[in-house]
Design a protein around this motif. Structure first.
Motif, PDB file in Angstrom:
ATOM      1  N   MET A 166       0.860  -1.183   0.000  1.00  0.00           N
ATOM      2  CA  MET A 166       0.000   0.000   0.000  1.00  0.00           C
ATOM      3  C   MET A 166       0.892   1.227   0.000  1.00  0.00           C
ATOM      4  N   ILE A 167       0.453   2.290  -0.674  1.00  0.00           N
ATOM      5  CA  ILE A 167       1.179   3.549  -0.526  1.00  0.00           C
ATOM      6  C   ILE A 167       0.224   4.598   0.056  1.00  0.00           C
ATOM      7  N   ALA A 168       0.789   5.529   0.794  1.00  0.00           N
ATOM      8  CA  ALA A 168      -0.038   6.554   1.433  1.00  0.00           C
ATOM      9  C   ALA A 168       0.617   7.910   1.238  1.00  0.00           C
ATOM     10  N   LEU A 169      -0.221   8.906   0.997  1.00  0.00           N
ATOM     11  CA  LEU A 169       0.282  10.276   0.833  1.00  0.00           C
ATOM     12  C   LEU A 169      -0.419  11.189   1.818  1.00  0.00           C
ATOM     13  N   HIS A 170       0.345  12.070   2.433  1.00  0.00           N
ATOM     14  CA  HIS A 170      -0.225  13.010   3.403  1.00  0.00           C
ATOM     15  C   HIS A 170       0.301  14.407   3.127  1.00  0.00           C
ATOM     16  N   ASN A 171      -0.627  15.314   2.974  1.00  0.00           N
ATOM     17  CA  ASN A 171      -0.274  16.708   2.676  1.00  0.00           C
ATOM     18  C   ASN A 171      -0.221  17.502   3.983  1.00  0.00           C
ATOM     19  N   PHE A 172       0.961  17.960   4.357  1.00  0.00           N
ATOM     20  CA  PHE A 172       1.139  18.701   5.609  1.00  0.00           C
ATOM     21  C   PHE A 172       0.842  20.194   5.449  1.00  0.00           C
ATOM     22  N   THR A 173       0.396  20.604   4.265  1.00  0.00           N
ATOM     23  CA  THR A 173       0.209  22.038   4.033  1.00  0.00           C
ATOM     24  C   THR A 173      -1.265  22.394   3.839  1.00  0.00           C
ATOM     25  N   ALA A 174      -1.534  23.697   3.945  1.00  0.00           N
ATOM     26  CA  ALA A 174      -2.914  24.193   3.850  1.00  0.00           C
ATOM     27  C   ALA A 174      -3.323  24.478   2.412  1.00  0.00           C
ATOM     28  N   VAL A 175      -2.487  24.067   1.463  1.00  0.00           N
ATOM     29  CA  VAL A 175      -2.840  24.316   0.055  1.00  0.00           C
ATOM     30  C   VAL A 175      -2.991  22.995  -0.692  1.00  0.00           C
ATOM     31  N   PRO A 176      -3.839  22.991  -1.740  1.00  0.00           N
ATOM     32  CA  PRO A 176      -3.964  21.765  -2.534  1.00  0.00           C
ATOM     33  C   PRO A 176      -2.675  21.538  -3.325  1.00  0.00           C
ATOM     34  N   VAL A 177      -2.313  20.310  -3.527  1.00  0.00           N
ATOM     35  CA  VAL A 177      -1.095  20.039  -4.305  1.00  0.00           C
ATOM     36  C   VAL A 177      -1.337  18.926  -5.321  1.00  0.00           C
ATOM     37  N   ARG A 178      -0.568  19.021  -6.386  1.00  0.00           N
ATOM     38  CA  ARG A 178      -0.520  17.934  -7.357  1.00  0.00           C
ATOM     39  C   ARG A 178       0.911  17.418  -7.290  1.00  0.00           C
ATOM     40  N   THR A 179       1.080  16.143  -7.106  1.00  0.00           N
ATOM     41  CA  THR A 179       2.445  15.636  -6.926  1.00  0.00           C
ATOM     42  C   THR A 179       2.680  14.345  -7.687  1.00  0.00           C
ATOM     43  N   ARG A 180       3.935  14.203  -8.094  1.00  0.00           N
ATOM     44  CA  ARG A 180       4.338  12.969  -8.771  1.00  0.00           C
ATOM     45  C   ARG A 180       4.986  12.046  -7.749  1.00  0.00           C
TER      46      ARG A 180
ATOM     47  N   ASP B 151       1.678   2.957 -14.686  1.00  0.00           N
ATOM     48  CA  ASP B 151       2.522   2.485 -15.790  1.00  0.00           C
ATOM     49  C   ASP B 151       3.652   1.617 -15.224  1.00  0.00           C
ATOM     50  N   VAL B 152       4.280   0.827 -16.090  1.00  0.00           N
ATOM     51  CA  VAL B 152       5.227  -0.176 -15.578  1.00  0.00           C
ATOM     52  C   VAL B 152       6.407   0.426 -14.814  1.00  0.00           C
ATOM     53  N   SER B 153       6.670   1.707 -15.060  1.00  0.00           N
ATOM     54  CA  SER B 153       7.779   2.323 -14.316  1.00  0.00           C
ATOM     55  C   SER B 153       7.325   2.738 -12.904  1.00  0.00           C
ATOM     56  N   GLY B 154       6.035   2.580 -12.607  1.00  0.00           N
ATOM     57  CA  GLY B 154       5.551   2.859 -11.252  1.00  0.00           C
ATOM     58  C   GLY B 154       5.426   4.338 -10.952  1.00  0.00           C
ATOM     59  N   ARG B 155       5.176   5.131 -12.022  1.00  0.00           N
ATOM     60  CA  ARG B 155       5.074   6.581 -11.830  1.00  0.00           C
ATOM     61  C   ARG B 155       3.603   6.984 -11.808  1.00  0.00           C
ATOM     62  N   VAL B 156       3.247   7.900 -10.938  1.00  0.00           N
ATOM     63  CA  VAL B 156       1.856   8.324 -10.902  1.00  0.00           C
ATOM     64  C   VAL B 156       1.772   9.782 -10.430  1.00  0.00           C
ATOM     65  N   GLU B 157       0.773  10.487 -10.944  1.00  0.00           N
ATOM     66  CA  GLU B 157       0.538  11.881 -10.502  1.00  0.00           C
ATOM     67  C   GLU B 157      -0.764  11.924  -9.733  1.00  0.00           C
ATOM     68  N   LEU B 158      -0.736  12.563  -8.606  1.00  0.00           N
ATOM     69  CA  LEU B 158      -1.929  12.556  -7.755  1.00  0.00           C
ATOM     70  C   LEU B 158      -2.221  13.932  -7.202  1.00  0.00           C
ATOM     71  N   GLU B 159      -3.494  14.156  -6.909  1.00  0.00           N
ATOM     72  CA  GLU B 159      -3.878  15.435  -6.299  1.00  0.00           C
ATOM     73  C   GLU B 159      -4.268  15.222  -4.854  1.00  0.00           C
ATOM     74  N   LEU B 160      -3.913  16.194  -4.049  1.00  0.00           N
ATOM     75  CA  LEU B 160      -4.283  16.127  -2.632  1.00  0.00           C
ATOM     76  C   LEU B 160      -4.890  17.459  -2.226  1.00  0.00           C
ATOM     77  N   ALA B 161      -5.985  17.377  -1.496  1.00  0.00           N
ATOM     78  CA  ALA B 161      -6.616  18.586  -0.959  1.00  0.00           C
ATOM     79  C   ALA B 161      -5.726  19.169   0.138  1.00  0.00           C
ATOM     80  N   PRO B 162      -6.013  20.405   0.582  1.00  0.00           N
ATOM     81  CA  PRO B 162      -5.276  20.932   1.739  1.00  0.00           C
ATOM     82  C   PRO B 162      -5.377  19.936   2.894  1.00  0.00           C
ATOM     83  N   TYR B 163      -4.253  19.600   3.497  1.00  0.00           N
ATOM     84  CA  TYR B 163      -4.193  18.573   4.562  1.00  0.00           C
ATOM     85  C   TYR B 163      -4.868  17.273   4.122  1.00  0.00           C
TER      86      TYR B 163
END
Ligand code: GLC
Length: 553
Positions: free
Chosen positions: A487-501, A525-537
């Protein structure tokens, strides 16, 4: 190790809930919580989904350190009930699939314990050598644990004209671990509570407990912990030892028994807990990431116990002075919110200004980290502290069940309560179980959901930690990897929305990412790369699902 059957090492995927009987639920309405009250709340705990209850000290005690000053290791504080009530709680909990562990506080006794009363009477007492006595305090005196409240760890006893050692309060004389009779008594105590059905112990102050008295050579002090664990295994097939060891990681590894294990099964991760608050103060996960990266792999069968808050001060003793100051300024700006020069006497929600996004992000993180999550009662509903109560007592207020009298904790008059309820925005009127039970968007329902998610994702408890680079500085991206899944988990420690690779490394063609908190499925994709969006926090948990994956949870 074959880990399809994970039940033998239950603590590796347990959800632990810590409570103090006296502040949980009062059945006889004398203002003090009791075992009978807790028995009535076991169904609540089962519904919440916890699997292990940790009971703080409930033994007879003068109660000068909230029960951590024990005057009879085999007894039950009569205010809380008797052994019959205790067994009812254990039985009811077991019936609902909940194990019970109890605090084992054997570094010291209360000065009212009959052993110490006798030891103090004369140098010839049979019990004299149960404690640590010296004609003079040693030249290299160790510092007290309670600066500001105690000046020294040695106290003069005028009657027998010697000093006794007390690492904690002077009313808590240290037991002499070098005395084989003391060791036998500790083991007997463990055997007694095991026979009453407990599934293990939270051992108080472990490094102090095994430390031999000044000038005494005990060989390897860890022998005692190894012996204790072996004894436990002989008496019970599934009992666990959870240790309070607030030391740097390298030293903690020794308390697991090194790489081979054989001592503590679980240890609190004090280092990452402290780094978490620094990261929260900075809106930057780097400090936490560094701590997690430095966290050693545990031996087979052992686990880290992750926590956000406990019954003590939020200790920041492992941060540098400048870092501690940053956390103080962010979360405890007032002097009365601090204690011992190292800790904070607040609960999490008030520190985060009650921001539900931030609070949820923290608990999402807690339940997604490899290891065993530990909750302190009231965290599930976002209880605050009562800053009128000095010191650590501020976070030890009664559980808030309803918006009625005394928060539904007791029907006595408020003046007779064991501790006063918090006021203002955190009073029972605003924060209580009943209200949140009926609200699908409440923190209670959110925590309940996290617990369910954790319980159907055993890879979290059993997994190895992975840390990934991201293209956004404010985001912590970690993973758990085990033969049970990934499993992978992402956590945004900031008050702004972010898009991250995020790059998790090469994967099999056709691998999907399944959102564990929503319906989304994404191809990877097979290289395991993904772009994701996270809301503030915001946060996301994503199961890495290879082709042919048959999991449904
Ligand atoms: C542990 C307990 C704390 C207690 C101390 C002395 O640190 O967590 O509450 O005061 O031991 O027993």
């Amino acid at each position: 190790m074959n880990i399809t059957d994970t039940s033998d090492l239950w603590w590796k995927s347990a959800v632990v809930y810590c409570l103090d009987i006296e502040t949980y639920m009062d059945d006889n309405n004398d203002g003090v919580g009791d075992f009978a009250g807790l028995a009535r709340r076991i169904d609540y705990l089962a519904d919440l989904g916890i699997t292990c209850l940790w009971l703080m000290p409930f033994y007879p005690s003068p109660d000068r350190d909230d029960g951590y000053d024990i005057s009879d290791f085999y007894g039950i504080d009569p205010r809380l009930g008797n052994h019959g009530d205790f067994v009812e709680v254990i039985r009811t909990a077991k019936d609902r699939g909940i194990r019970v562990i109890v605090d084992l506080v054997v570094n010291h006794t209360s000065d009212k314990h009959p052993w110490f009363v006798s030891a103090k009477r004369s140098r010839d007492s049979f019990y004299r050598d149960f404690y640590v006595w010296r004609d003079e305090p040693p030249a290299n005196e160790q510092p007290t644990v309670f600066p500001g409240e105690e000046a020294s760890v040695w106290e003069h006893d005028p009657r027998t004209d010697q000093y006794f050692q007390h690492v904690f309060y002077k009313h808590q004389p240290d037991l002499n671990i070098a005395n084989p009779r003391v060791r036998d008594e500790i083991v007997k105590t463990v055997g007694f509570w095991l026979a009453l059905g407990v599934s293990g112990f939270r051992i108080d102050a472990v490094p102090f407990l095994i430390e031999p008295p000044d000038g005494v050579d005990l060989g390897d002090p860890h022998d005692f912990l190894r012996d204790l664990k072996r004894f436990l295994q002989r008496r019970s097939s599934d009992a666990a030892l959870l240790g309070e060891v607030n030391l740097p990681f390298a030293e903690q590894l020794d308390f697991f028994g090194g790489e081979r294990g054989g001592e503590l099964d679980l240890q609190f991760d004090f280092m990452s807990m402290q780094a978490l608050y620094l990261s929260l103060a900075r809106s930057d996960p780097s400090a936490l990431r560094e701590s997690l990266a430095a966290r050693p792999a545990v031996p087979d069968g052992a686990a880290w116990a992750n926590f956000v808050r406990n019954h003590d001060e939020l200790t920041l003793d492992k941060l540098s002075d400048a870092e501690r100051e940053e956390v103080f300024e962010a979360f405890a700006p007032e002097e009365y919110q601090r204690v011992y020069g190292r800790g904070i006497t607040r609960r999490l929600p008030p520190m985060l200004d009650g921001d539900p996004r931030r609070i949820r992000m923290v608990y999402s993180l807690l339940f997604s980290l490899p290891g065993t999550p530990v909750l302190f009662y009231g965290e599930e509903i976002g209880m605050g502290e009562n800053s009128d109560v000095p010191g650590r007592g501020a976070v030890r207020t009664p559980m808030q069940w309803t918006d009625g009298k005394n928060g539904g904790f007791s029907q006595t008059s408020p003046g007779r309560l064991v501790a006063p309820m918090p006021g203002d925005g955190y009073s029972p009127e605003h924060v209580n179980v009943l209200k949140q039970r009926n609200d699908p968007d409440s923190l209670l329902q959110f925590i309940r959901h996290l617990i369910r998610r954790y319980r159907v994702s055993p890879e979290i408890g059993w997994g190895e930690l992975e840390l990934f680079e991201t293209s956004a500085d404010g985001v912590l991206a970690h993973g758990v990897l085990s033969p049970l899944g990934r499993m992978i988990a992402l956590h945004n420690f900031t008050a702004v929305p972010v898009r991250t690779r995020v790059e998790i490394g090469a994967v099999e063609e056709g691998t999907m990412l399944l959102d564990l908190h929503g319906p989304e499925r994404m191809a990877l994709d097979v290289s395991g790369r993904v772009e994701l969006e996270l809301a503030p926090y915001g946060f996301r948990w994503l199961r890495v699902s290879p082709p042919g994956d048959t999991r449904i949870g």
